[in-house]
Design an enzyme around this catalytic site. Structure first.
Site, PDB file in Angstrom:
ATOM      1  CB  CYS A  48      -1.000  -0.027   1.155  1.00 17.48           C
ATOM      2  SG  CYS A  48      -2.327   1.206   0.968  1.00 17.48           S
ATOM      3  CG  HIS A  83      -4.362  -3.378   2.121  1.00 14.44           C
ATOM      4  ND1 HIS A  83      -3.437  -3.039   3.079  1.00 14.44           N
ATOM      5  CD2 HIS A  83      -4.930  -2.221   1.706  1.00 14.44           C
ATOM      6  CE1 HIS A  83      -3.457  -1.721   3.268  1.00 14.44           C
ATOM      7  NE2 HIS A  83      -4.349  -1.198   2.440  1.00 14.44           N
ATOM      8  CD  GLU A  97      -2.640  -6.333   4.472  1.00 13.97           C
ATOM      9  OE1 GLU A  97      -2.877  -5.157   4.788  1.00 13.97           O
ATOM     10  OE2 GLU A  97      -1.960  -6.643   3.469  1.00 13.97           O
TER      11      GLU A  97
END
Length: 201
Positions: free
Chosen positions: A80, A183, A185
């Protein structure tokens, strides 16, 4: 050892859990000695560009990170705003980035029917082959949350792109420097696969 750099910014626990799920040996740390010992590094980032750069530089880890990346040529993955930090800077602020990519960040242009920030799921397309993305499914999509996009002076630095009214460089790669605007994750199996491939580099 894969090190997730803790300088007070980013989804550190979520990133660590995702790497653990793919069997990678990973650690969250803010200690300079752990940066110096790492084989691979992850640079998270969330928020405004200047705040993130200022906070990182205040951590005292910059010179150790520069040595790992530029001298030892260890892989580093910016996530990011962490990806935006790899370039020269951003029109969002006045701080300089690391300059490892000849790139600058600009606000995503407004487009009819589309909102800025670019937030939510979006499909990505590979623009060059690379082991990091070679195993991604054709329908790979990732979770984005950003208002600024990276513009690479050398198009060969772009690895993945998405579209949000205009082209969004979604992942970059130059030698041992990697970045993703989205992202991983938060991107379920697609993010897990990307982390698996980074750990295997």
């Amino acid at each position: 050892m894969l090190l997730i750099i803790d300088y007070g910014v980013g989804n550190l626990g979520s990133i660590l859990n995702m790497f653990k799920r793919v069997g990678a040996s990973a650690l969250i740390s803010s200690r300079p000695e752990d940066v110096r010992a790492a084989d691979k590094l992850v640079l998270p980032g969330i928020g405004a560009f200047d705040n993130v750069m200022t906070q990182f530089r205040a951590s005292g880890l910059e010179q150790d990170l520069i040595k790992k990346v530029l001298e030892e040529r260890r892989p580093v993955l910016g996530i990011c705003v962490g990806m935006q930090m790899l370039g020269n800077g951003s029109e969002e602020g006045r701080e300089s980035g690391f300059g490892w990519l000849d790139a600058h960040c600009e606000r995503i242009p407004d487009a009819p029917g589309l909102r800025v920030p670019h937030m939510g799921w979006n499909h990505v397309t590979a623009v060059k082959p690379h082991p990091l993305t070679a195993t991604l499914a054709d329908d790979a999509r990732f979770y984005f949350a950003h208002s600024y996009r990276m513009v690479c002076k050398d198009p060969a630095d772009a690895l993945l792109v998405a579209n949000h009214g205009s082209e969004i460089v979604s992942a970059v790669q130059r030698e041992n420097v990697y970045g993703v605007q989205f992202h991983p994750e938060k991107s379920h199996r697609f993010g897990m696969e990307l982390f698996r491939q980074f750990a295997a580099l």
